[in-house]
Write an enzyme that holds these catalytic residues in place. Structure first.
Site, PDB file in Angstrom:
ATOM      1  CE1 TYR A   1      19.473  36.867  42.701  1.00 16.95           C
ATOM      2  CE2 TYR A   1      19.196  34.559  42.164  1.00 16.95           C
ATOM      3  CZ  TYR A   1      19.195  35.586  43.091  1.00 16.95           C
ATOM      4  OH  TYR A   1      18.909  35.303  44.394  1.00 16.95           O
ATOM      5  CD  GLU A   2      24.645  34.941  40.007  1.00 13.14           C
ATOM      6  OE1 GLU A   2      25.579  34.805  39.195  1.00 13.14           O
ATOM      7  OE2 GLU A   2      24.477  35.982  40.659  1.00 13.14           O
ATOM      8  N   GLY A   3      22.444  33.122  35.459  1.00 10.84           N
ATOM      9  CA  GLY A   3      22.150  32.255  34.318  1.00 10.84           C
ATOM     10  C   GLY A   3      20.771  31.669  34.447  1.00 10.84           C
TER      11      GLY A   3
ATOM     12  CD  GLN B   1      22.915  27.756  35.253  1.00 17.40           C
ATOM     13  OE1 GLN B   1      23.679  26.805  35.339  1.00 17.40           O
ATOM     14  NE2 GLN B   1      23.295  29.004  35.436  1.00 17.40           N
TER      15      GLN B   1
END
Length: 599
Positions: A440-442, A447
């Site tokens: 999650y969050e990329g 990233q």
């Protein structure tokens, strides 16, 4: 599940001795209250709350999970009561704007609390953690009316927040999202669509939940250029600011998942829900990056927390568990066998966890200081430089730390042997909880593309040079220090190689853009090991200087030097493999026809 004990000595080492937090806070606007005594008191009280309240609920949350009904989501036993204690302690307001009820303390101090909360109970910590992101987003992009309505309640902790991006058909590719925002006559918008994987999307811990939602306005451009951002509360605020009638937003279900069972991961349905535009039209993704960057640094803490919790549990077990005799002779001759901590392979696993946890703490606190300067630096020049450094370090912190933090969690389980696979010890929960961090969050891949593609190559390497210049100066200043030679020489060579590799990847990418994607993850991992090498060399210098001066804590400082030595000799060589892989070429990945994968 091991009893979590906040590593206060190491926290203090990184803050005050490595990063000189006292001087750092003195250089910030409005950080006068962050005196050494105040900082110690805050961290000490935070540690007690995490150890005594949150840690005992960690395994409870895993076993019970959240339960869904048409009336809402019920969190595990004790979660709601712990949140009320958290609010009563003033923790949600710690780093927020004093104009809206906050205490105005530096963000880096808040991240220390986030570390302790996350390590003690990651699932619980996600509820207030998402609120920090909503707070930062409204503070940065909201109108004064929106701040008075929502920011004050989020800062007090009366309300919590979420971020609503992902949809059933789109994850990281937000350009294809379908949620609609139709203008209403009163200036609000009717939000319609379905969002999935919404952490803390519905729960019983607060009276209202403020959703920060990405949606499209009528006639908006296609792709990411046509996305706007909206505030959509669960309950509509009354004129007096209190939580009022229910909005047309509901939790359709909660996900059954591998880990983080104590946090409700929700499918959220917006059925013409009333929302308010935040920020300019069609600039929603730009505004949401305020939230996403907060969340990415927060997720980096999960890697640290997984390593720290695994290390604490497996270290205690390794000291007590008796198995076999040391190859160099019995170390516990009165017992039936020696404790397993005497065996080299167990030492390898423990030292790997220790090097990861302590290196991660240094990286996160360094990143947090850059965030402080971006927010409260005294000059535009300082703020701009810190923003560039923060942009460079954030994808490394998020992806590298969750990758190696998961490795450390696995090693924590491995030290226990067969017992590690059994639920009662808590090590397998730590592994399951940690696994989401790389997604999650990329994801790590996303990233890595951000780091290599946007942050490095699109700036012609300027963001990288800003960091490698610091490393170069450190190496030059300590080139004649015989005690540091074992760290400085390999670090200097690595720092030069980092630039050379970047140049090579950039040159091949000019001929074939696929080379960026092919090299990106190895480039990110190499960068992570390089950043750790710099930080471990700096920590070794601080420790050696302390021992030269004379100290009553020689064992602590000597352990720092020994861990740095372990890192340079046994972990840093991994960077060479990543260097070879990133230069292997995109053809090794892309030449095989799709049909051949199934043969």
């Amino acid at each position: 599940m091991p009893d979590y004990k906040a590593p206060l000595r190491d926290i203090k080492f990184v803050m005050t001795e490595l990063l000189d937090s006292e001087q750092h806070y003195a250089n910030l606007e409005g950080a006068e209250d962050a005196s050494p005594d105040m900082v110690d008191a805050i961290i000490g009280e935070g540690a007690k709350f995490c150890e005594q309240v949150l840690s005992p609920l960690n395994q409870v949350g895993d076993k019970e999970g959240c339960t869904w009904s048409e009336d809402g989501v019920k969190t595990p036993t004790g979660f709601k009561e712990a949140y009320q204690q958290y609010v009563e302690g003033g923790w949600p307001s710690m780093t927020a704007d004093p104009n809206y009820g906050g205490q105005g303390l530096p963000h880096s101090l808040g991240l220390v609390m986030s570390e302790m909360v996350g390590t003690a109970n990651w699932s619980w910590g996600m509820y207030p953690g998402l609120s920090h992101g909503a707070t930062n987003t409204i503070e940065a992009h909201g109108t004064e009316e929106q701040k008075q309505t929502y920011l004050t309640k989020l800062i007090s902790g009366e309300w919590t927040g979420t971020m609503c991006l992902t949809e059933p058909h789109c994850g990281s590719d937000l350009g294809t999202l379908r949620t609609k925002a139709e203008p209403n006559a009163d200036g609000t918008y009717a939000i319609t669509g379905t969002k999935i994987f919404i952490s803390a999307g519905e729960h019983d811990m607060a009276e209202n939940i403020v959703h920060i939602v990405l949606a499209r306005l009528p006639g908006a451009p296609e792709g990411t250029k046509g996305i706007s951002l909206f505030i959509v509360p669960k309950n509509l605020p009354n004129e007096d600011g209190a939580s009022g009638e229910r909005n047309a937003v509901s939790c359709g279900s909660i996900e059954h998942k591998m880990g983080i069972h104590g946090n409700a991961t929700c499918v959220m349905n917006f059925d013409g829900a009333k929302g308010w535009l935040i920020g300019p039209e069609n600039k929603g993704l730009n505004c949401m990056f305020t939230f996403m960057n907060t969340a990415r640094i927060g997720t980096a803490i999960q890697g640290l927390g997984a390593a720290e919790l695994g290390f604490q549990g497996s270290l205690a077990y390794a000291k007590e568990r008796l198995a076999m005799r040391s190859l160099s002779g019995a170390k516990n001759p009165e017992g039936i066998a020696d404790p397993i901590i005497v065996h080299p392979d167990v030492r390898r696993m423990l030292l790997t966890q220790k090097a990861i946890a302590e290196g991660a703490r240094a990286l996160i606190y360094l990143t947090a200081q850059q965030a402080d300067i971006v927010h409260s630096g005294k000059t535009e020049e300082e703020r701009k430089a810190a923003d560039e450094a923060l942009g460079f370090l954030t994808p490394i912190a998020k992806a590298f730390l969750t990758e190696i933090g998961y490795e450390a969690a696995n090693l924590g389980m491995q030290v226990y042997g067969g017992h590690g696979f059994i639920s009662e010890w808590g090590m397998e929960q730590n592994v399951r909880d940690a696994r989401i961090g790389m997604i999650y969050e990329g994801t790590t891949g996303i990233q890595a593309l951000d780091l290599l593609g946007r942050k490095v190559l699109m700036t012609q390497g300027e963001s990288l040079k800003g960091f490698t210049k610091q490393v170069h100066v450190f190496c030059k200043e300590n080139a004649d220090n015989e005690q540091l030679r074992e760290f400085i020489e390999p670090l200097a060579a690595l720092n030069k190689e980092w630039g050379d590799l970047t140049m090579k990847v950039g040159m091949t990418a000019m001929k074939n853009r696929e080379e960026v994607g092919a090299a990106s993850v190895d480039y990110l991992m190499y960068s992570g090991y390089a950043v750790f090498a710099y930080l471990w060399a700096r920590m070794a210098k601080v420790a050696l200087d302390k021992m030269v001066e004379g100290t009553t804590e020689e064992m602590f400082y000597n352990a720092k030097v020994q861990t740095a030595r372990f890192y340079f000799k046994r972990m840093l060589p991994r960077a060479k493999g990543h260097a070879e892989s990133m230069l292997a070429g995109a053809d090794t990945l892309m030449d095989m026809p799709e049909e051949a994968f199934a043969l």
